[in-house]
Scaffold this motif. Structure first.
Motif, PDB file in Angstrom:
ATOM      1  N   THR A 267      -6.678   5.014   4.680  1.00  0.00           N
ATOM      2  CA  THR A 267      -7.356   3.755   4.932  1.00  0.00           C
ATOM      3  C   THR A 267      -8.019   3.289   3.637  1.00  0.00           C
ATOM      4  O   THR A 267      -8.244   4.069   2.721  1.00  0.00           O
ATOM      5  CB  THR A 267      -8.384   3.869   6.077  1.00  0.00           C
ATOM      6  OG1 THR A 267      -8.870   2.565   6.395  1.00  0.00           O
ATOM      7  CG2 THR A 267      -9.547   4.773   5.713  1.00  0.00           C
TER       8      THR A 267
ATOM      9  N   PHE B  45       1.992   5.198   0.136  1.00  0.00           N
ATOM     10  CA  PHE B  45       1.558   6.293   1.014  1.00  0.00           C
ATOM     11  C   PHE B  45       1.876   7.626   0.358  1.00  0.00           C
ATOM     12  O   PHE B  45       1.997   8.633   1.010  1.00  0.00           O
ATOM     13  CB  PHE B  45       2.239   6.184   2.378  1.00  0.00           C
ATOM     14  CG  PHE B  45       3.723   6.253   2.305  1.00  0.00           C
ATOM     15  CD1 PHE B  45       4.455   5.107   2.113  1.00  0.00           C
ATOM     16  CD2 PHE B  45       4.382   7.466   2.415  1.00  0.00           C
ATOM     17  CE1 PHE B  45       5.840   5.168   2.017  1.00  0.00           C
ATOM     18  CE2 PHE B  45       5.760   7.529   2.333  1.00  0.00           C
ATOM     19  CZ  PHE B  45       6.487   6.375   2.134  1.00  0.00           C
TER      20      PHE B  45
ATOM     21  N   ILE C 214      -3.032   3.206   7.585  1.00  0.00           N
ATOM     22  CA  ILE C 214      -1.649   3.602   7.313  1.00  0.00           C
ATOM     23  C   ILE C 214      -1.392   5.004   7.844  1.00  0.00           C
ATOM     24  O   ILE C 214      -2.235   5.895   7.679  1.00  0.00           O
ATOM     25  CB  ILE C 214      -1.388   3.591   5.786  1.00  0.00           C
ATOM     26  CG1 ILE C 214      -1.592   2.183   5.254  1.00  0.00           C
ATOM     27  CG2 ILE C 214       0.022   4.071   5.457  1.00  0.00           C
ATOM     28  CD1 ILE C 214      -2.296   2.141   3.942  1.00  0.00           C
TER      29      ILE C 214
ATOM     30  N   PRO D 138      -6.688  -1.850   5.659  1.00  0.00           N
ATOM     31  CA  PRO D 138      -5.413  -1.353   6.184  1.00  0.00           C
ATOM     32  C   PRO D 138      -5.559   0.070   6.739  1.00  0.00           C
ATOM     33  O   PRO D 138      -6.343   0.867   6.213  1.00  0.00           O
ATOM     34  CB  PRO D 138      -4.501  -1.358   4.953  1.00  0.00           C
ATOM     35  CG  PRO D 138      -5.411  -1.239   3.799  1.00  0.00           C
ATOM     36  CD  PRO D 138      -6.746  -1.800   4.195  1.00  0.00           C
TER      37      PRO D 138
ATOM     38  N   ARG E  44       1.927   0.543   9.125  1.00  0.00           N
ATOM     39  CA  ARG E  44       0.633   0.060   8.662  1.00  0.00           C
ATOM     40  C   ARG E  44       0.141  -1.094   9.543  1.00  0.00           C
ATOM     41  O   ARG E  44       0.910  -1.969   9.927  1.00  0.00           O
ATOM     42  CB  ARG E  44       0.758  -0.445   7.223  1.00  0.00           C
ATOM     43  CG  ARG E  44      -0.570  -0.908   6.627  1.00  0.00           C
ATOM     44  CD  ARG E  44      -0.360  -1.582   5.292  1.00  0.00           C
ATOM     45  NE  ARG E  44       0.203  -2.905   5.464  1.00  0.00           N
ATOM     46  CZ  ARG E  44       0.788  -3.614   4.492  1.00  0.00           C
ATOM     47  NH1 ARG E  44       0.905  -3.089   3.294  1.00  0.00           N
ATOM     48  NH2 ARG E  44       1.262  -4.802   4.719  1.00  0.00           N
TER      49      ARG E  44
ATOM     50  N   THR F  33       0.845  -1.186   0.000  1.00  0.00           N
ATOM     51  CA  THR F  33       0.000   0.000   0.000  1.00  0.00           C
ATOM     52  C   THR F  33       0.875   1.229   0.000  1.00  0.00           C
ATOM     53  O   THR F  33       1.615   1.462   0.941  1.00  0.00           O
ATOM     54  CB  THR F  33      -0.909   0.004   1.231  1.00  0.00           C
ATOM     55  OG1 THR F  33      -1.550  -1.262   1.283  1.00  0.00           O
ATOM     56  CG2 THR F  33      -1.933   1.100   1.138  1.00  0.00           C
TER      57      THR F  33
END
Lengths: 272, 119
Positions: A44, A20, A66, A64, A80, A18
């Motif tokens: 999220t 960021f 983060i 998730p 995370r 994921t």
């Protein structure tokens, strides 16, 4: 059953990196740009993925959470946590829920060039899970990851590229060794301003390729998968809404291993 | 009986008149406030600087840049515009901005300070 569930875990770890990224650009593909100093990013998502073979189906619903912080303009720290609800259907359905391993990532900007016509950035990173997840979800091994992200953004366009290598079970805790993973990801996007400078939307196209890669592991345990993923982001000031649909266009797996079906990702990013 | 109705009618008329008068007062106050705002804007415009900034590529960059620039003690507030690659900085009264400090702050946001825009 245990063997097959382990393989589910492999695929799960491989695919869902994921990003960021504070800017627009890729959704699941990270950028070679780091956020400014003292910049926070909260993120999220809801992710849905399904996998199947001839006698088993697995569905994962994942959320998730983060948090990323620009310690300096060059150095970013990200953490995370991910909640998973997994339903495994064979003859009966078995449901497993809980938090997966925590994940931390350190990213360092080595190059950035800002001009009137384009932005270029290069940022390597190191990351690892911390094996503290729920025993039903996590295999409690350390899987460090090394990656390099690059971005080229000519004004209203963006190309982000990330390659990474994940060492599976670095401490060789388990006897049944899993393959390492090589991942190549690229995202193309165009940003289209709406009304004023605080509103924009951005169609995104991502290509994701993952190959299990370890000469010490049997061929029958290696997999290769490629996703073609159209997506869309909507940006309003510091808020980004995003959606991505991942379609598997190429898969090379052993018959006993699980094949991926299409996946859905819907997310929200807030930056301050 | 008719006296009672006359009295009631008179009271209603007086109240409506008061209400109208109050509305007029509110309008006047609003006008005065608007005039003050205009005066304020005129004063602020005199203390405004605009610079080109490179590296912003989406609306999210606006707040990233503003956050850094607003940390300067001499800055009242700033408004970034990624689309036109510029930032408008409103300087506090009797303050000056050192370009070197501004350069450093913009660098911390991962952007690059360009030329000052004179309009």
């Amino acid at each position: 059953m245990t063997f097959e569930i382990k393989n589910i875990r492999i695929i799960f770890i491989l695919i869902f990196f994921t990003s960021f990224s504070v800017q627009a650009g890729g959704i699941s593909v990270d950028a070679g740009l780091t956020p400014g100093q003292d910049r926070w990013i909260l993120r999220t998502q809801y992710q849905y993925m399904k996998m199947q073979n001839s006698n088993m189906t697995t569905q994962n619903h994942m959320v998730p959470l983060i948090i990323a912080y620009g310690v300096t303009s060059n150095f970013t720290l990200m953490a995370r946590a991910m909640y998973i609800n997994r339903i495994i259907t064979m003859n009966d359905a078995v449901q497993k829920s809980g938090f997966n391993d925590a994940f931390i990532l350190l990213k360092y900007k080595v190059y950035r060039e800002n001009t009137a016509n384009y932005v270029i950035g290069i940022a390597p990173y190191i990351a690892s899970n911390i094996p503290i997840g729920n025993a039903d979800i996590s295999d409690r091994t350390w899987n460090p990851e090394f990656g390099l992200s690059m971005s080229y953004r000519p004004r209203f366009w963006a190309i982000d590229f990330t390659s990474s290598y994940t060492l599976k079970d670095a401490l060789k805790k388990t006897d049944d060794q899993e393959s390492d993973n090589l991942s190549l990801n690229v995202a193309f996007s165009s940003i289209i301003p709406l009304k004023n400078s605080n509103l924009a939307f951005s169609p995104v196209l991502e290509l994701t390729y993952n190959k299990e890669f370890n000469s010490n592991v049997k061929e029958s345990k290696k997999q290769e998968v490629m996703f073609f993923s159209p997506g869309l982001t909507f940006i309003k000031s510091s808020l980004i809404l995003e959606a991505l649909y991942q379609i598997p266009v190429f898969q090379q797996t052993n018959v006993s291993l699980m094949k991926s079906k299409s996946r859905i990702l819907i997310g929200l990013r807030f930056m301050f | 009986m008719s006296n009672k109705y006359s009295l009631l009618f008179t009271i209603i008329i007086i109240n409506i008149s008061n209400l109208y008068a109050q509305t007029e007062i509110d309008r006047n106050v609003a006008n005065i406030q608007n005039e003050s705002s205009i005066t304020m804007v005129k004063r602020v415009v005199l203390d405004t600087l605009t610079y080109t900034v490179y590296g912003m590529d989406c609306p999210g960059c606006n707040s990233a840049l503003e956050k850094q620039i607003n940390k300067l003690s001499s800055v009242d507030y700033s408004v970034a515009d990624w689309l036109h690659q510029e930032v408008m900085i409103v300087v506090k009264r009797d303050s000056t901005i050192k370009e070197k400090e501004l350069f450093e702050k913009i660098k911390k946001a991962n952007f690059t300070l360009g030329e000052e825009i004179i309009r």
